[in-house]
Scaffold this active site. Sequence first.
Site, PDB file in Angstrom:
ATOM      1  N   TYR A  93     -25.291 -15.812  74.061  1.00  0.00           N
ATOM      2  CA  TYR A  93     -25.436 -14.712  74.833  1.00  0.00           C
ATOM      3  C   TYR A  93     -26.564 -14.184  75.361  1.00  0.00           C
ATOM      4  CZ  TYR A  93     -23.405 -10.035  76.670  1.00  0.00           C
ATOM      5  OH  TYR A  93     -23.009  -9.130  77.092  1.00  0.00           O
ATOM      6  N   GLY A 105     -10.142 -11.290  79.605  1.00  0.00           N
ATOM      7  CA  GLY A 105      -9.449 -10.257  80.590  1.00  0.00           C
ATOM      8  C   GLY A 105      -7.962 -10.366  80.269  1.00  0.00           C
ATOM      9  N   THR A 154     -21.210   0.009  76.349  1.00  0.00           N
ATOM     10  CA  THR A 154     -20.078   0.767  77.240  1.00  0.00           C
ATOM     11  C   THR A 154     -18.895   0.655  76.791  1.00  0.00           C
ATOM     12  OG1 THR A 154     -21.473   0.206  79.218  1.00  0.00           O
ATOM     13  CG2 THR A 154     -19.346   0.841  79.598  1.00  0.00           C
ATOM     14  N   ASN A 180     -23.653 -21.019  90.344  1.00  0.00           N
ATOM     15  CA  ASN A 180     -22.378 -21.433  91.449  1.00  0.00           C
ATOM     16  C   ASN A 180     -22.237 -19.832  92.174  1.00  0.00           C
ATOM     17  OD1 ASN A 180     -21.544 -23.781  91.015  1.00  0.00           O
ATOM     18  ND2 ASN A 180     -20.322 -23.145  89.070  1.00  0.00           N
ATOM     19  N   TYR A 210     -33.713 -17.415  92.702  1.00  0.00           N
ATOM     20  CA  TYR A 210     -33.024 -17.521  94.041  1.00  0.00           C
ATOM     21  C   TYR A 210     -33.544 -16.562  94.931  1.00  0.00           C
ATOM     22  CZ  TYR A 210     -29.436 -21.011  93.010  1.00  0.00           C
ATOM     23  OH  TYR A 210     -29.054 -22.476  92.987  1.00  0.00           O
ATOM     24  N   GLY A 242     -11.380  -8.056  83.234  1.00  0.00           N
ATOM     25  CA  GLY A 242     -11.876  -7.697  82.239  1.00  0.00           C
ATOM     26  C   GLY A 242     -12.036  -6.001  82.042  1.00  0.00           C
ATOM     27  N   LEU A 252     -19.555 -10.269  86.751  1.00  0.00           N
ATOM     28  CA  LEU A 252     -19.430  -9.779  85.387  1.00  0.00           C
ATOM     29  C   LEU A 252     -18.727 -10.660  84.420  1.00  0.00           C
ATOM     30  CD1 LEU A 252     -19.659  -7.209  87.280  1.00  0.00           C
ATOM     31  CD2 LEU A 252     -17.975  -6.388  85.809  1.00  0.00           C
TER      32      LEU A 252
HETATM   33  P1  NAD Z   1     -14.825  -8.613  79.054  1.00  0.00           P
HETATM   34  O1  NAD Z   1     -14.763  -9.545  78.032  1.00  0.00           O
HETATM   35  O2  NAD Z   1     -13.734  -7.501  78.777  1.00  0.00           O
HETATM   36  O3  NAD Z   1     -14.718  -8.887  80.453  1.00  0.00           O
HETATM   37  C1  NAD Z   1     -15.231 -10.168  80.897  1.00  0.00           C
HETATM   38  C2  NAD Z   1     -14.347 -11.049  81.791  1.00  0.00           C
HETATM   39  O4  NAD Z   1     -14.751 -12.090  82.330  1.00  0.00           O
HETATM   40  C3  NAD Z   1     -12.822 -11.120  81.041  1.00  0.00           C
HETATM   41  O5  NAD Z   1     -11.963 -10.673  82.260  1.00  0.00           O
HETATM   42  C4  NAD Z   1     -12.793 -12.703  81.190  1.00  0.00           C
HETATM   43  O6  NAD Z   1     -11.695 -13.198  81.149  1.00  0.00           O
HETATM   44  C5  NAD Z   1     -13.694 -13.251  82.384  1.00  0.00           C
HETATM   45  N1  NAD Z   1     -14.436 -14.349  81.983  1.00  0.00           N
HETATM   46  C6  NAD Z   1     -15.424 -14.779  80.902  1.00  0.00           C
HETATM   47  N2  NAD Z   1     -15.488 -15.923  80.994  1.00  0.00           N
HETATM   48  C7  NAD Z   1     -15.359 -16.491  82.533  1.00  0.00           C
HETATM   49  C8  NAD Z   1     -15.355 -17.508  83.241  1.00  0.00           C
HETATM   50  N3  NAD Z   1     -16.174 -18.591  82.839  1.00  0.00           N
HETATM   51  N4  NAD Z   1     -15.030 -17.521  84.280  1.00  0.00           N
HETATM   52  C9  NAD Z   1     -14.211 -16.686  84.761  1.00  0.00           C
HETATM   53  N5  NAD Z   1     -14.026 -15.425  84.032  1.00  0.00           N
HETATM   54  C10 NAD Z   1     -14.492 -15.428  83.031  1.00  0.00           C
HETATM   55  O7  NAD Z   1     -16.097  -7.709  79.021  1.00  0.00           O
HETATM   56  P2  NAD Z   1     -16.936  -6.314  79.610  1.00  0.00           P
HETATM   57  O8  NAD Z   1     -17.011  -5.497  78.601  1.00  0.00           O
HETATM   58  O9  NAD Z   1     -15.987  -5.832  80.770  1.00  0.00           O
HETATM   59  O10 NAD Z   1     -18.097  -6.846  80.177  1.00  0.00           O
HETATM   60  C11 NAD Z   1     -18.227  -7.305  81.726  1.00  0.00           C
HETATM   61  C12 NAD Z   1     -19.700  -7.823  81.688  1.00  0.00           C
HETATM   62  O11 NAD Z   1     -20.590  -6.630  81.554  1.00  0.00           O
HETATM   63  C13 NAD Z   1     -20.117  -9.056  80.936  1.00  0.00           C
HETATM   64  O12 NAD Z   1     -20.848  -9.862  81.932  1.00  0.00           O
HETATM   65  C14 NAD Z   1     -20.940  -8.436  79.840  1.00  0.00           C
HETATM   66  O13 NAD Z   1     -21.798  -9.475  79.404  1.00  0.00           O
HETATM   67  C15 NAD Z   1     -21.739  -7.370  80.673  1.00  0.00           C
HETATM   68  N6  NAD Z   1     -21.904  -6.250  79.624  1.00  0.00           N
HETATM   69  C16 NAD Z   1     -21.044  -5.539  79.034  1.00  0.00           C
HETATM   70  C17 NAD Z   1     -21.477  -4.366  77.963  1.00  0.00           C
HETATM   71  C18 NAD Z   1     -20.538  -3.802  77.357  1.00  0.00           C
HETATM   72  O14 NAD Z   1     -20.981  -2.803  76.551  1.00  0.00           O
HETATM   73  N7  NAD Z   1     -18.992  -3.766  77.821  1.00  0.00           N
HETATM   74  C19 NAD Z   1     -22.581  -4.325  77.790  1.00  0.00           C
HETATM   75  C20 NAD Z   1     -23.783  -5.259  78.304  1.00  0.00           C
HETATM   76  C21 NAD Z   1     -23.544  -6.278  79.114  1.00  0.00           C
END
Ligand code: NAD
Length: 312
Positions: free
Chosen positions: A144, A37, A174, A98, A158, A11, A72
């Site tokens: 979410y 991703g 971000t 998990n 945990y 991602g 992530l």
């Molecule tokens: P993104 O959607 O680009 O990346 C998420 C990745 O997780 C993707 O590659 C997706 O294919 C993968 N994914 C989703 N569900 C999955 C599953 N069940 N099993 C395996 N892979 C799975 O988002 P991002 O912006 O890179 O965010 C990454 C993390 O950071 C997330 O957990 C998000 O909640 C957290 N976050 C991001 C932001 C932001 O502004 N970017 C803000 C707060 C929190």
Amino acid sequence: MKRILITGGAGFIGSHLCERLVNEGNDIICLDNFFTGSKDNIRHLINNNRFELIRHDIIKEYFAEVDMIYNLACPASPVHYQYNPIKTVKTSVMGIINMLGLAKRCKARILQASTSEVYGDPKIHPQNEEYKGNVNPIGIRSCYDEGKRCAETLMMDYHRQNNVDIKIARIFNTYGPKMALNDGRVVSNFILQALKNEPVTIYGDGSQTRAFCYVDDMVEALIRLMNSENFTGPVNLGNPHEFTILEFAKLIIKLTNSNSKIVFAPLPSDDPIQRLPDISLAKEKLAWEPKIDIETGLIKTIQYFENVLKTL
Ligand code: NAD
Ligand code: UDP
């Protein structure tokens, strides 16, 4: 050298984290179901013998021997996490169970990518980690917000019950290169609309606020948190420079030299009105604060999207 599992590694943030940790000489397992991703984000790492890419969904168990886990995996854009809200809850809740089981068995340290959304539509400003939040449990963002809140609960349980070594990062908005074109979040939407001279769509009247952190600063913060001792968090990670969405739209139109006009569309329900991180705790515990100012970060992001648009 550490054996590090990065879920959601294909991602946006995950791919930057993979690159940085591979370059630092670690052995990386990048695990992703490719929902949001893309292999393009990590294609340049695939032939590196310190990098392993695995298609896997974290709602299913996963077994490996690792020292550290960055969890992530979870769609982060409202458009994507609302596409299949039940799956979003499963990813946050079953996924972290998990990963915590794996951490417990391997005695691995685990970092959870939590979010500013645990504060919901906040009633205090700026938000600090003491604030318990104002989350609607039954709205369109709840899959979410509540999923991430439950994941924090499981991390703490945990930790208390099984002594798992945990780190909770509350990530605020971000942005940067490698956001998906169809991501639907404000930074990529506005840049793409401005580059194509299409109307820039503000939801609501644009008075709602956000603060935007460049991805390199965020990756640095996540690594510092993971490597910190005697500190579990939760800790806010984000940029403490607040913009209204209207100001932000005007800035992007200026930086892209665009002819786009601003148009207004309905504000989605439960869209937080004001969001700004108090990062005092991150400064104190991690000696971290963002270094990249918004114009520098946006220019790099705009260049990335310009290049991607040329290839279409
Ligand atoms: P993104 O959607 O680009 O990346 C998420 C990745 O997780 C993707 O590659 C997706 O294919 C993968 N994914 C989703 N569900 C999955 C599953 N069940 N099993 C395996 N892979 C799975 O988002 P991002 O912006 O890179 O965010 C990454 C993390 O950071 C997330 O957990 C998000 O909640 C957290 N976050 C991001 C932001 C932001 O502004 N970017 C803000 C707060 C929190
Ligand atoms: N937003 C907007 N136009 C867009 C996309 C988003 O005005 O094309 C607004 C959205 O309503 C919210 C803010 O920008 O108030 C940030 O939205 P985003 O989806 O990036 O993330 P959020 O912080 O809401 O999770």
